[in-house]
Structures are given as C-alpha cells and as structure tokens.
Design an enzyme around this catalytic site. Structure first.
Site, PDB file in Angstrom:
ATOM      1  N   LYS A  52      46.053  44.933  38.267  1.00 23.89           N
ATOM      2  CA  LYS A  52      44.635  44.576  38.087  1.00 23.89           C
ATOM      3  C   LYS A  52      43.829  44.912  39.344  1.00 23.89           C
ATOM      4  O   LYS A  52      44.417  45.156  40.411  1.00 23.89           O
ATOM      5  CB  LYS A  52      44.518  43.087  37.759  1.00 23.89           C
ATOM      6  CG  LYS A  52      45.016  42.162  38.872  1.00 23.89           C
ATOM      7  CD  LYS A  52      45.078  40.714  38.406  1.00 23.89           C
ATOM      8  CE  LYS A  52      45.624  39.812  39.504  1.00 23.89           C
ATOM      9  NZ  LYS A  52      45.792  38.412  39.020  1.00 23.89           N
ATOM     10  N   ARG A 149      41.993  27.112  33.736  1.00 24.35           N
ATOM     11  CA  ARG A 149      41.189  28.320  33.823  1.00 24.35           C
ATOM     12  C   ARG A 149      41.264  29.043  32.497  1.00 24.35           C
ATOM     13  O   ARG A 149      40.303  29.147  31.765  1.00 24.35           O
ATOM     14  CB  ARG A 149      41.811  29.158  34.958  1.00 24.35           C
ATOM     15  CG  ARG A 149      40.947  30.084  35.680  1.00 24.35           C
ATOM     16  CD  ARG A 149      41.687  30.716  36.842  1.00 24.35           C
ATOM     17  NE  ARG A 149      42.922  31.420  36.480  1.00 24.35           N
ATOM     18  CZ  ARG A 149      43.561  32.283  37.247  1.00 24.35           C
ATOM     19  NH1 ARG A 149      43.083  32.547  38.451  1.00 24.35           N
ATOM     20  NH2 ARG A 149      44.666  32.865  36.849  1.00 24.35           N
ATOM     21  N   TYR A 269      24.319  41.643  65.137  1.00 21.75           N
ATOM     22  CA  TYR A 269      23.237  40.854  64.542  1.00 21.75           C
ATOM     23  C   TYR A 269      23.352  39.390  64.923  1.00 21.75           C
ATOM     24  O   TYR A 269      24.453  38.816  64.939  1.00 21.75           O
ATOM     25  CB  TYR A 269      23.272  40.964  63.019  1.00 21.75           C
ATOM     26  CG  TYR A 269      22.787  42.304  62.498  1.00 21.75           C
ATOM     27  CD1 TYR A 269      21.467  42.710  62.696  1.00 21.75           C
ATOM     28  CD2 TYR A 269      23.644  43.150  61.813  1.00 21.75           C
ATOM     29  CE1 TYR A 269      21.016  43.931  62.214  1.00 21.75           C
ATOM     30  CE2 TYR A 269      23.211  44.369  61.318  1.00 21.75           C
ATOM     31  CZ  TYR A 269      21.894  44.751  61.521  1.00 21.75           C
ATOM     32  OH  TYR A 269      21.453  45.953  61.051  1.00 21.75           O
ATOM     33  N   MET A 322      26.909  46.405  58.296  1.00 15.73           N
ATOM     34  CA  MET A 322      27.183  47.103  57.040  1.00 15.73           C
ATOM     35  C   MET A 322      28.100  48.306  57.252  1.00 15.73           C
ATOM     36  O   MET A 322      29.044  48.530  56.496  1.00 15.73           O
ATOM     37  CB  MET A 322      25.870  47.565  56.401  1.00 15.73           C
ATOM     38  CG  MET A 322      26.065  48.177  55.028  1.00 15.73           C
ATOM     39  SD  MET A 322      24.551  48.847  54.343  1.00 15.73           S
ATOM     40  CE  MET A 322      23.597  47.359  54.075  1.00 15.73           C
TER      41      MET A 322
HETATM   42  C1  LIG Z   1      47.085  38.065  39.530  1.00 12.16           C
HETATM   43  C2  LIG Z   1      48.097  37.405  38.684  1.00 12.16           C
HETATM   44  C3  LIG Z   1      49.465  37.606  38.942  1.00 12.16           C
HETATM   45  C4  LIG Z   1      49.966  38.296  40.183  1.00 12.16           C
HETATM   46  O1  LIG Z   1      49.865  37.366  41.242  1.00 12.16           O
HETATM   47  P1  LIG Z   1      50.343  37.736  42.733  1.00 12.16           P
HETATM   48  O2  LIG Z   1      50.206  36.456  43.466  1.00 12.16           O
HETATM   49  O3  LIG Z   1      49.412  38.792  43.210  1.00 12.16           O
HETATM   50  O4  LIG Z   1      51.730  38.217  42.636  1.00 12.16           O
HETATM   51  C5  LIG Z   1      50.380  37.095  38.038  1.00 12.16           C
HETATM   52  N1  LIG Z   1      49.967  36.385  36.954  1.00 12.16           N
HETATM   53  C6  LIG Z   1      48.660  36.138  36.693  1.00 12.16           C
HETATM   54  C7  LIG Z   1      48.282  35.333  35.507  1.00 12.16           C
HETATM   55  C8  LIG Z   1      47.678  36.633  37.564  1.00 12.16           C
HETATM   56  O5  LIG Z   1      46.390  36.380  37.326  1.00 12.16           O
END
Ligand SMILES: *Cc1c(COP(=O)(O)O)cnc(C)c1O
Length: 383
Positions: A52, A149, A269, A322
């Site tokens: 992701k 969540r 800044y 920036m």
């Molecule tokens: C992002 C995520 C992972 C991976 O987590 P890491 O801590 O990066 O290994 C696994 N399961 C879910 C549901 C996630 O959102």
C-alpha cells in the site's frame, strides 16, 4: 549494478541523475532478502507483501515485482486504485487483497474486473458484495479486535453476517494489531484471544493477524498468513532491539552552499535555532516538499535529526524549508566538503526509524512521505 527505472504512466523516475538535487536509491535485492527472511521465520505459514501507499514510498510496481520474483504470491493494498496498479504489474498469478474493503463510492464490479479481493468489514459491505461473490475472487472478512477503525465490530455482528454466506467464497479471516511493536503490551494477548473466537466461527478458513512487528512477538501469532509491510522496506519491527532487516532506501541530497555564521545568528524561518559558537553551515537541496518533516531540524528548545556528511553525523538545524534544509558542519575539518558533495539523509548509517524519531514522527511516516522530486534509482533484484 544500478539502473534507471523506465518511465511509465504510473511511475516517475524523476529528473536525470546529473540534474537531480537528491537521489533516492531503492535496493530491490534488499527488499527481496527482507521478504525471504520473514518468510523463513514464519514458515510453514505464508508470507504476504503489503504494498500500500506506493509500497511505503518505494514505488508500487518495482517493489511488487521484486517481491513476486522473491516468491511472494499474496499482496495487500489499501485502496482499490492501488489494487488495479498492482494487478497490472503482477499479472494473474498473484492474489491481491484490498485492506479498505469494498470502498465507499467504489463499484464492486471493478473489484471483479481486476480480480481484487475486498476485505469486508461490515454487514453493509457484505450485502454489496453478495451479488458479485460468485464472479469475483474469494473475499476476506475483517474482525475488529481493538482498532475501532474497520472490521466487524463484534463477534455477534460477524456471526449474524455469516448466515447464508458460502464459506467456500471466503479466502481469509483477518484482524490487525494495535501495538504489536510493544512485546509487553497486554492488548496483544487480548487481541489474540478475541481473534481466536472469531476464527472459531469460520472453521477451515485461513487466518491472518500479524503485521511486521507481530512476526517478532514471542507468542508467534502467525496463523496461516502474515502481512508485513514496514519491515520489508527496512523499518525496524523490533524497536527495543537492533534492526533485523536490511536497509532498502538510501536518500542523498546535494550541498548547494557552505557558509560561516557568528554566535547569535539564526538559521531558517522564524529563527528557531541560534548559533552558540562560530558555526559552519551546509545548505542541502532537500526540503519538506521532498518529504522531509518540517520539524526535522533542531531548535533552541530541542534536538533534531542528523545527516551523514563526509563520514560524520551532522545535525540539521532550524526549521526545514520547502526546498532546502541546513546542516551544522562545524565539526568537519575545514575544506572537508565542497558544494556539489552529497549528504546521506537515509541509509545504512541513518535508518528511517531514527530519522523519524528525531523528527518527532515515526519511520512509517518518513517512508510514505518520500517525494517525487528526486531522481529514483533502483538496484535490481534477479533471483
Ligand atoms: C498496513 C497494514 C499492515 C502492514 O503493517 P506493517 O506494520 O507495516 O507491517 C498489515 N495489516 C493491515 C491491516 C495494515 O493496515
């Protein structure tokens, strides 16, 4: 051997190397090696790859392909759009799960068209998926065990939802840890106990609970499939111990100018850092538009992150701008550096965990913020 990535519509290799202010090198062979280390540790459970957020900033397509070449066959993305990219990069042999589930506003038919498996977490999502369940890939179910969540909010909700559902069309029951990086947190075992109850409702369906850090818990909650992300990309899954993973990301930035300032002069800044001694500064071609936290530089009140210049650690001082930031290079020998030399911001010497902590955030945030203005180079992986 280093190679420039080919330009594609979904991936930008950035400016030519000679013109680049910063160079981001991504070591795909270290990524593959990290996956293999985790896969060996959890065997006979399967090790997936979480890709992701553009594979945690490293580039979804090259990272996913390297993981596939290392042997990874199951992938997790957060969003359906990432799933479409992953499918195009990986072809039909990979399983791809969408963590956000049947996304609000997205068409279930699009999941079917790209063979993306939603991770379903509510009765409403399950109802939306039902007409497509036979045509699409087997879906996953998410039981909330403490994140509040996503996922079925209670065992009762989950059990009620299962009536009339064909178990053969469910590929996975999963949940997610709240603080698996803290071995002693009592929440870990509470979540495992709750997850075991959810699993009992789905006898015979493969189960998955562990993210990167959970792969290192003494209780070994691997079940059938683990879902590491961060550790694959070189983050430390065991913050209390040395990092067992190889660094994947190396970020270097050029020095534009070197100057001397007198005690009492400020940097950046809002004059957040003031020289206490005659000070030499190096201005680096890297700023918050490149993903550096604005708070990475030290102020008069607190310390900040360090970068490596000419083999020595040098603190960043003042607020990050920036496009620029400033390092205190007073400790380097006079003449040791010149404009055009590079500073190492991330790499073997300075890990993403350290850089994140010293900037007031976490390594995950540093990785996923990696910008698009650098030249990106990939060290290839060939199995
Ligand atoms: C992002 C995520 C992972 C991976 O987590 P890491 O801590 O990066 O290994 C696994 N399961 C879910 C549901 C996630 O959102």
């Amino acid at each position: 051997m280093l190679s420039l990535t080919p330009m594609t519509s979904s991936f930008d290799a950035g400016p030519a190397l000679s013109a680049a202010a910063g160079v981001l090198t991504i070591d795909l062979s270290a990524l593959a090696e990290n996956w293999r280390r985790l896969a060996r540790r959890v065997a006979p459970a399967e090790c997936a790859g979480v890709v992701k957020a553009n594979a945690y900033g490293t580039g979804l397509e090259p990272a996913a392909r390297a993981l596939f070449a290392a042997g990874c066959r199951t992938f997790f993305v957060a969003q359906i759009a990432e799933g479409v990219r992953a499918r195009a990069a990986l072809g039909a042999a990979a399983r791809i799960f969408v963590l956000n589930g049947l996304q609000a506003g997205a068409e279930p038919a699009d999941y079917v068209a790209h063979s993306l498996a939603p991770i379903i977490g509510s009765p409403e999502e399950l109802a939306r998926w039902a007409p497509h369940a036979a045509a699409g890939p087997p879906c996953a179910l998410h039981a909330d065990t403490g994140m509040s969540r996503l996922g079925f909010a209670s065992l009762g909700d989950l059990e009620a939802a299962l009536t009339g559902v064909d178990r053969g069309r469910i590929a996975l029951i999963m949940s997610h840890f709240v603080s698996s990086e803290e071995e002693s947190d009592p929440l870990n075992n509470r979540q495992i106990a709750l997850f075991d109850k959810a699993r009992a409702l789905l006898a015979g369906v493969p189960a998955s609970l562990a993210n990167s850090s959970a792969i290192f818990l003494a209780s070994r909650p691997f079940y059938d499939l683990v879902r590491p992300g961060y550790a694959l990309y070189g983050g430390n899954p065991t913050p209390a111990a040395p990092n067992p993973m190889r660094a994947v990301v190396r970020l270097e930035a050029r020095i534009q100018q070197i100057r001397r300032i007198e005690p009492g002069a400020s940097v950046g800044y809002n004059a957040q850092w003031t020289a206490k001694r005659p000070t030499r500064l190096a201005t680096l071609l890297l700023g918050y538009a490149d993903g550096l936290p604005r708070s990475a530089g030290a102020t008069d009140q607190r310390g900040g992150a360090e970068v490596m210049i000419a083999g020595r650690r040098c603190p960043l001082v003042g607020r990050v701008s920036m496009d620029l930031c400033v390092a205190d290079v007073t400790e380097l020998a006079e003449g040791a550096i010149r404009p055009g030399d590079s500073a190492v911001v991330l790499g073997e010497e300075i890990g993403v965990d350290e850089f994140g902590a010293r900037s007031g955030t976490i390594g995950y945030h540093i990785l996923t913020s990696l910008g698009s203005r650098y030249s990106r180079r990939y060290i290839p992986f060939s199995p």
